[in-house]
Motif scaffolding. Structure first.
Motif, PDB file in Angstrom:
ATOM      1  N   SER A 170       0.832  -1.203   0.000  1.00  0.00           N
ATOM      2  CA  SER A 170       0.000   0.000   0.000  1.00  0.00           C
ATOM      3  C   SER A 170       0.865   1.251   0.000  1.00  0.00           C
ATOM      4  CB  SER A 170      -0.922  -0.004   1.232  1.00  0.00           C
ATOM      5  OG  SER A 170      -1.817  -1.093   1.195  1.00  0.00           O
ATOM      6  N   ARG A 171       1.962   1.223   0.756  1.00  0.00           N
ATOM      7  CA  ARG A 171       2.879   2.358   0.781  1.00  0.00           C
ATOM      8  C   ARG A 171       3.423   2.641  -0.618  1.00  0.00           C
ATOM      9  NH1 ARG A 171       6.600   4.145   4.574  1.00  0.00           N
ATOM     10  NH2 ARG A 171       4.937   3.712   6.065  1.00  0.00           N
ATOM     11  N   ALA A 173      -3.648  -5.096  -1.202  1.00  0.00           N
ATOM     12  CA  ALA A 173      -3.189  -3.722  -1.437  1.00  0.00           C
ATOM     13  C   ALA A 173      -3.449  -3.289  -2.868  1.00  0.00           C
ATOM     14  CB  ALA A 173      -1.698  -3.620  -1.113  1.00  0.00           C
ATOM     15  N   ILE A 174      -3.176  -4.187  -3.816  1.00  0.00           N
ATOM     16  CA  ILE A 174      -3.373  -3.860  -5.226  1.00  0.00           C
ATOM     17  C   ILE A 174      -4.847  -3.615  -5.527  1.00  0.00           C
ATOM     18  CG2 ILE A 174      -3.274  -4.875  -7.551  1.00  0.00           C
ATOM     19  CD1 ILE A 174      -0.566  -6.139  -6.664  1.00  0.00           C
ATOM     20  N   GLY A 189       4.507   9.462  -1.457  1.00  0.00           N
ATOM     21  CA  GLY A 189       4.911  10.167  -2.675  1.00  0.00           C
ATOM     22  C   GLY A 189       6.402  10.386  -2.776  1.00  0.00           C
ATOM     23  N   THR A 190       7.170   9.924  -1.779  1.00  0.00           N
ATOM     24  CA  THR A 190       8.620  10.096  -1.812  1.00  0.00           C
ATOM     25  C   THR A 190       9.261   8.823  -2.331  1.00  0.00           C
ATOM     26  OG1 THR A 190       8.518  11.573   0.071  1.00  0.00           O
ATOM     27  CG2 THR A 190      10.661  10.621  -0.432  1.00  0.00           C
ATOM     28  N   SER A 191      10.110   8.934  -3.330  1.00  0.00           N
ATOM     29  CA  SER A 191      10.773   7.768  -3.907  1.00  0.00           C
ATOM     30  C   SER A 191      12.091   7.523  -3.190  1.00  0.00           C
ATOM     31  CB  SER A 191      11.053   7.985  -5.392  1.00  0.00           C
ATOM     32  OG  SER A 191       9.845   8.162  -6.098  1.00  0.00           O
ATOM     33  N   PRO A 192      12.501   6.248  -3.037  1.00  0.00           N
ATOM     34  CA  PRO A 192      13.805   5.954  -2.476  1.00  0.00           C
ATOM     35  C   PRO A 192      14.908   6.544  -3.363  1.00  0.00           C
ATOM     36  CG  PRO A 192      12.469   3.979  -2.609  1.00  0.00           C
ATOM     37  CD  PRO A 192      11.769   5.049  -3.404  1.00  0.00           C
ATOM     38  N   PRO A 193      16.039   6.947  -2.792  1.00  0.00           N
ATOM     39  CA  PRO A 193      17.139   7.454  -3.605  1.00  0.00           C
ATOM     40  C   PRO A 193      17.662   6.374  -4.539  1.00  0.00           C
ATOM     41  CG  PRO A 193      17.861   7.032  -1.332  1.00  0.00           C
ATOM     42  CD  PRO A 193      16.378   6.876  -1.364  1.00  0.00           C
TER      43      PRO A 193
END
Length: 351
Positions: A175-176, A224-225, A343-347
């Motif tokens: 879900s995240r 989640a999907i 909404g934050t993507s991993p580096p």
């Protein structure tokens, strides 16, 4: 020319120490019943004579072998190659050292000899690595009077289970990742003991997977999907044979033609996620990855993951296997790391 020497016996040690054979026996087998000075005198005499206690005889008399048996259904080399399996076994080994116990590996091969191989092992208790619901070893161990503990399940009466709530953790992490509107694909652990590698879709996974960890995580991903308004039946799923970075790389290459530019690779372990990332980082640079285990490599690369403290699970399993009762199942808490804002993507970094 070598000479034949008579084997030193406990009677010889007793005579040297000036005590009765029974006192000498107690000094080794029941030291609390012997005065410290007498016990030291017996041990010193044994050292001078080169006497070694008969471990087999002591085990027969006491009914204890001072060994924990680890029942391991994977290829035995996997125990040392897989970082998470190694962490689990390190936890078991730590407790063995602390408690003065030995550690015996009992590998199973999925054949008719497995049950006899496990039940005939000279151990005081069993620690089982997660297996399938139809594994006959489960019923055999559950009916054995010795304590038995399993990591990850399946849950079975007579065997204490130490595990996470894999379903809720899978639902939470998927879900995240899906809050960003990405298109998911799944890289899954094996479904059963046949360990067949296959690329399929959710539509073909209509029955429960005999591996409880695989099944719970797939159900969590599906929930989640579907909650995100997407189709589980059309979601691509690559099922691997083993939890290795190489298997993750191969699975990602097979999935690559189906990947959207902003795909979300939902992998059941950091090892699979890292292998997928290695395969796709040049051709699909905007793909995001979810893993499991919060491994050092995964953390370094910012892969969102579920914590899974397998070393602590190994320690807990070993402690429970040393008890004489059958304690209740124990659930291990989990978190998602890193704790990214929606909404934050991993580096994106390189291996």
């Amino acid at each position: 020319m070598p000479t034949n020497r008579r084997r030193v016996t406990l009677k010889d040690v007793a005579a040297r120490a000036g005590v009765s054979p029974m006192t000498a026996s107690y000094a080794f087998n029941r030291p609390a019943r012997v005065a410290a000075a007498t016990r030291d005198r017996v041990h010193r005499a044994a050292s001078e004579l080169g006497y070694l206690p008969d471990a087999v005889g002591r085990a027969l008399k006491s009914g204890r072998t001072h060994q924990i048996g680890v029942v391991f259904g994977e290829h035995l080399a996997y125990a040392f190659d897989d970082p998470q399996a190694a962490q689990f076994l390190a936890g078991v080994a730590e407790v063995c050292v602390e408690e003065g116990q030995g550690l015996t590996f009992i590998p199973t091969r999925g054949d008719a000899a497995d049950v006899g191989r496990v039940l005939s092992a000279a151990v005081d208790g069993f620690v089982l690595w997660t297996t399938t619901e139809d594994d006959p070893v489960l019923a055999a161990v559950a009916g054995d009077p010795r304590p038995a503990v399993i990591q990850g399940g399946p849950q079975r009466e007579g065997i204490t289970c130490v595990t996470q709530d894999d379903y809720r953790a899978a639902l939470a992490i998927a879900s995240r990742g899906l809050t960003e509107g990405r298109t998911p694909v799944v890289i899954s652990f094996p479904l059963d003991r046949h360990r067949e590698h296959v690329v399929t879709t959710g539509a073909d996974l209509r029955t429960r997977a005999p591996f409880p960890v695989t099944d719970a995580r797939l159900r969590g991903y599906r929930a989640a999907i579907e909650q995100a308004g997407l189709s589980w039946t059309s979601t691509p799923i690559a099922v691997v044979a083993r939890n290795t970075r190489r298997d993750g790389l191969a699975a990602a290459r097979e999935l690559a033609p189906q990947l959207a530019p902003d795909a979300l690779v939902i992998a059941m372990s950091d090892e699979l996620a890292l292998g997928a990332r290695q395969a796709l980082q040049e051709t699909h640079p905007d793909v995001a990855y979810l893993g499991w285990d919060a491994s050092p490599d995964g953390r370094r690369l910012g892969i969102t993951s579920v914590t899974n403290p397998l070393r602590e699970q190994g320690r807990r399993c070993a402690h429970l296997a040393l008890t004489l009762d059958r304690p209740d199942n124990q659930e291990i808490p989990w978190t998602i790391t890193p704790d990214l804002a929606p909404g934050t993507s991993p580096p994106q970094q390189s291996l």
